[in-house]
Enzyme design. Structure first.
Site, PDB file in Angstrom:
ATOM      1  N   ASN A   1       5.168  -1.262  -3.292  1.00  0.00           N
ATOM      2  CA  ASN A   1       3.944  -0.818  -3.709  1.00  0.00           C
ATOM      3  C   ASN A   1       3.077  -0.393  -2.370  1.00  0.00           C
ATOM      4  OD1 ASN A   1       3.711  -3.357  -4.059  1.00  0.00           O
ATOM      5  ND2 ASN A   1       2.118  -3.321  -5.575  1.00  0.00           N
TER       6      ASN A   1
ATOM      7  N   GLU B   1      -0.870   0.221  -1.898  1.00  0.00           N
ATOM      8  CA  GLU B   1      -2.207   0.710  -2.744  1.00  0.00           C
ATOM      9  C   GLU B   1      -3.165   1.518  -1.741  1.00  0.00           C
ATOM     10  OE1 GLU B   1      -3.458  -3.135  -4.236  1.00  0.00           O
ATOM     11  OE2 GLU B   1      -2.054  -3.153  -5.885  1.00  0.00           O
TER      12      GLU B   1
ATOM     13  N   CYS C   1       3.590   3.009  -6.881  1.00  0.00           N
ATOM     14  CA  CYS C   1       4.307   1.826  -7.327  1.00  0.00           C
ATOM     15  C   CYS C   1       5.955   1.810  -6.482  1.00  0.00           C
ATOM     16  CB  CYS C   1       5.013   1.847  -8.610  1.00  0.00           C
ATOM     17  SG  CYS C   1       3.689   1.845  -9.914  1.00  0.00           S
TER      18      CYS C   1
ATOM     19  N   GLU D   1       8.667   1.360  -7.414  1.00  0.00           N
ATOM     20  CA  GLU D   1       9.709   2.064  -7.872  1.00  0.00           C
ATOM     21  C   GLU D   1       9.754   3.611  -7.378  1.00  0.00           C
ATOM     22  OE1 GLU D   1       8.036   0.084  -9.664  1.00  0.00           O
ATOM     23  OE2 GLU D   1       8.658  -0.782 -11.228  1.00  0.00           O
TER      24      GLU D   1
ATOM     25  N   CYS E   1       6.462   0.338 -14.990  1.00  0.00           N
ATOM     26  CA  CYS E   1       5.196   1.059 -15.547  1.00  0.00           C
ATOM     27  C   CYS E   1       5.777   2.389 -16.323  1.00  0.00           C
ATOM     28  CB  CYS E   1       3.937   1.433 -14.768  1.00  0.00           C
ATOM     29  SG  CYS E   1       4.344   2.873 -13.600  1.00  0.00           S
TER      30      CYS E   1
ATOM     31  N   CYS F   1       6.798   5.483 -13.572  1.00  0.00           N
ATOM     32  CA  CYS F   1       7.946   5.123 -13.066  1.00  0.00           C
ATOM     33  C   CYS F   1       9.173   5.193 -13.814  1.00  0.00           C
ATOM     34  CB  CYS F   1       8.051   3.594 -12.245  1.00  0.00           C
ATOM     35  SG  CYS F   1       6.897   3.490 -10.990  1.00  0.00           S
TER      36      CYS F   1
HETATM   37  N1  THU Z   1       3.255  -1.771  -9.736  1.00  0.00           N
HETATM   38  C1  THU Z   1       4.359  -1.342  -9.254  1.00  0.00           C
HETATM   39  O1  THU Z   1       4.755  -1.211  -7.993  1.00  0.00           O
HETATM   40  N2  THU Z   1       5.595  -1.016 -10.115  1.00  0.00           N
HETATM   41  C2  THU Z   1       5.188  -1.180 -11.462  1.00  0.00           C
HETATM   42  O2  THU Z   1       6.161  -1.045 -12.196  1.00  0.00           O
HETATM   43  C3  THU Z   1       4.093  -1.953 -11.985  1.00  0.00           C
HETATM   44  C4  THU Z   1       3.046  -1.861 -10.926  1.00  0.00           C
HETATM   45  C5  THU Z   1       1.993  -1.988  -8.788  1.00  0.00           C
HETATM   46  C6  THU Z   1       1.133  -0.872  -8.762  1.00  0.00           C
HETATM   47  C7  THU Z   1       0.125  -1.612  -8.198  1.00  0.00           C
HETATM   48  O3  THU Z   1       0.086  -1.562  -6.688  1.00  0.00           O
HETATM   49  C8  THU Z   1       0.199  -3.274  -8.618  1.00  0.00           C
HETATM   50  O4  THU Z   1       1.362  -3.062  -9.020  1.00  0.00           O
HETATM   51  C9  THU Z   1      -0.557  -3.538  -9.660  1.00  0.00           C
HETATM   52  O5  THU Z   1      -0.766  -2.740 -10.847  1.00  0.00           O
END
Ligand code: THU
Length: 135
Positions: free
Chosen positions: A44, A46, A55, A57, A88, A91
């Site tokens: 991920n 940000e 994310c 994935e 999520c 994804c």
């Molecule tokens: N996140 C992912 O990378 N994958 C997921 O399936 C759920 C959430 C990340 C997004 C964000 O950077 C952090 O987790 C908190 O939500």
């Protein structure tokens, strides 16, 4: 005998250590096992402009597609959470574009794992054939 997913777990964990998650503090790594058995990972990423974040994935998916991969056997997600976390909704949808029947494995720090089939997590995806122009 070694588990064929061990390589994928290792790649996902390595990617997790590279995650850029200064806002949530939640680092995620994901690795895709492609149809040709190659493995492509992502983490991920940000952003100070929060909605720009991506994310793990979908980062892995974009990297895999850029390498010409469009069919996936499995995705392994690794986090530092105590319990395995599911992917999520966004994804799930993005992965279903390519391989709705793929395996989804999520691994927590504890070593606990959850296993799903993507079509169980997202039973009615919007697919390419949902678009009128694709009929
Ligand atoms: N996140 C992912 O990378 N994958 C997921 O399936 C759920 C959430 C990340 C997004 C964000 O950077 C952090 O987790 C908190 O939500």
């Amino acid at each position: 005998m070694t588990d064929p997913l061990d390589r994928v777990r290792a790649e996902a964990r390595a990617a997790m250590t590279q995650a850029y998650a200064p806002y949530s503090g939640f680092k995620v790594g994901a690795a895709l096992l492609c149809e040709d058995l190659s493995v492509v990972a992502g983490c991920n990423v940000e952003s100070a402009s929060y909605p720009c974040g991506v994310c793990a994935e979908r980062a892995a998916l974009a990297a895999a597609v850029a390498r010409g991969q469009r069919e996936f056997r499995a995705v392994v997600i690794v986090t530092d959470a105590i319990e395995p976390t599911p992917p999520c909704g966004m994804c799930r949808q993005a992965l279903a574009e390519f391989s709705p029947g793929m395996s989804v494995v999520s691994r927590a720090t504890s070593g606990r794992e959850a296993h799903w089939i993507l079509s169980d997590l997202l039973p009615s995806p919007f697919t390419p054939s949902s678009l009128p122009s694709q009929h």
